[in-house]
Enzyme design. Structure first.
Site, PDB file in Angstrom:
ATOM      1  CB  THR A 107      40.236  21.578  72.970  1.00 36.65           C
ATOM      2  OG1 THR A 107      40.297  20.252  73.506  1.00 36.65           O
ATOM      3  CG2 THR A 107      40.576  21.494  71.485  1.00 36.65           C
ATOM      4  CE1 TYR A 131      35.823  20.082  70.304  1.00 37.34           C
ATOM      5  CE2 TYR A 131      37.659  18.892  71.300  1.00 37.34           C
ATOM      6  CZ  TYR A 131      36.737  19.918  71.334  1.00 37.34           C
ATOM      7  OH  TYR A 131      36.732  20.794  72.405  1.00 37.34           O
TER       8      TYR A 131
END
Length: 298
Positions: A107, A131
């Protein structure tokens, strides 16, 4: 020369990338897609994953499973780390045990968004939340577990299925006349089909030569960039052309829309290395968006 199809084992069966990849593979007789899915493959319980992956006799393993609830991760750090890091490492180890390379989906949230230009693979990482930290730990775990690895960082993923920004905007449009959307966060909207096509572009050299020749870290995202506000405007513009009810879109700031987890202000990704290495150039994001919206019932 063997006519045996390339056996691609993919985790995250219900996720956007896995489903897009399944669609891309269904009509091809040179590819065999095998899902490593729950309940037999539970990323929240990594013990034994490696052996199960190896037993599937993969030619390539794609780890598309992830804990992606960015805000919820702040209150579930252990679970996010288990799925995104520990399990990712086990999947990569299983691929290695089976003599296969692994492709790990990561990501843009590994960056803090302060660079001021699209991020290259060599730029320093500094995730702002749980995250991003868990996905960065996953990158490292995969690289340590399997020397034949490709880590693909992507961003702002959307598709006709699953939970994503485009789905949310179209759902809100059914009941809202006006929607406020953040305009001071910039990124690279990416169709899950762009990622699936990129994975298949990677698969060819991985199976045709020594995977170590191309192993490493790459950025793969839709061409161009947008703010969330511009992304929403484009989605509603295409939806309006299809006759759907669309709301007014009002630009707001991050401060106007506080979230539990901090997001990077500018997480654009530079994809030049991927394009040069694998000969695949992602579509401009508006073009991909228009094609994805044709799949919606609007």
């Amino acid at each position: 020369m063997s006519n045996k199809p390339v056996r691609i084992v993919v985790t995250g069966r219900k996720g956007q990338v896995a489903r897009a990849l399944e669609e891309r593979c269904v009509a091809r007789d040179d590819l065999e897609l095998v899902h490593a899915a729950r309940p037999d493959f539970d990323m929240a319980m990594p013990e034994g994953l490696a052996e199960k992956i190896a037993a599937l006799a993969p030619d390539i393993v794609v780890n598309a499973a992830a804990y992606t609830a960015v805000d919820q991760a702040e209150s579930e750090p252990d679970l996010a780390m288990t799925i995104n890091a520990n399990a990712a490492g086990e999947v990569a180890r299983g691929a290695h045990m089976g003599g296969a390379p692994v492709i790990q989906i990561s990501t843009d949230y590994v960056f803090n968004g302060t660079l001021g230009r699209p991020y290259r693979e060599t730029d320093p990482v500094a995730p702002l939340g749980v995250y991003g930290r868990s996905k960065l730990a996953g990158e490292q775990a995969v690289a340590e577990a399997n020397p034949d690895h490709i880590v693909l960082r992507t961003s702002w993923v959307y598709s006709p299925f699953g939970n994503n920004f485009v789905q949310t905007m179209l759902r809100l449009a059914e009941t809202k006349d006006e929607i406020g959307v953040v305009s001071d966060q910039i990124g690279s909207p990416t169709s899950a089909y762009v990622i699936a096509d990129g994975i298949l572009a990677v698969a060819k050299p991985l199976t045709a030569q020594d995977a170590g020749d191309v192993s490493g870290l790459y950025h793969l995202a839709g061409a161009g960039s947008a703010s969330w506000f511009e992304f929403a405007q484009a989605a509603f513009s295409f939806a309006a052309e299809a006759g759907a009810k669309t709301p007014r879109v009002r630009a707001i700031s991050t401060a106007d829309y506080p979230t539990v987890a901090r997001r990077p202000a500018d997480s654009r990704l530079n994809t030049a290395l991927f394009e040069t290495t694998f000969g695949y150039s992602p579509q401009e994001w508006r073009q991909s968006l228009a094609e994805v919206l044709k799949r919606f019932d609007i």
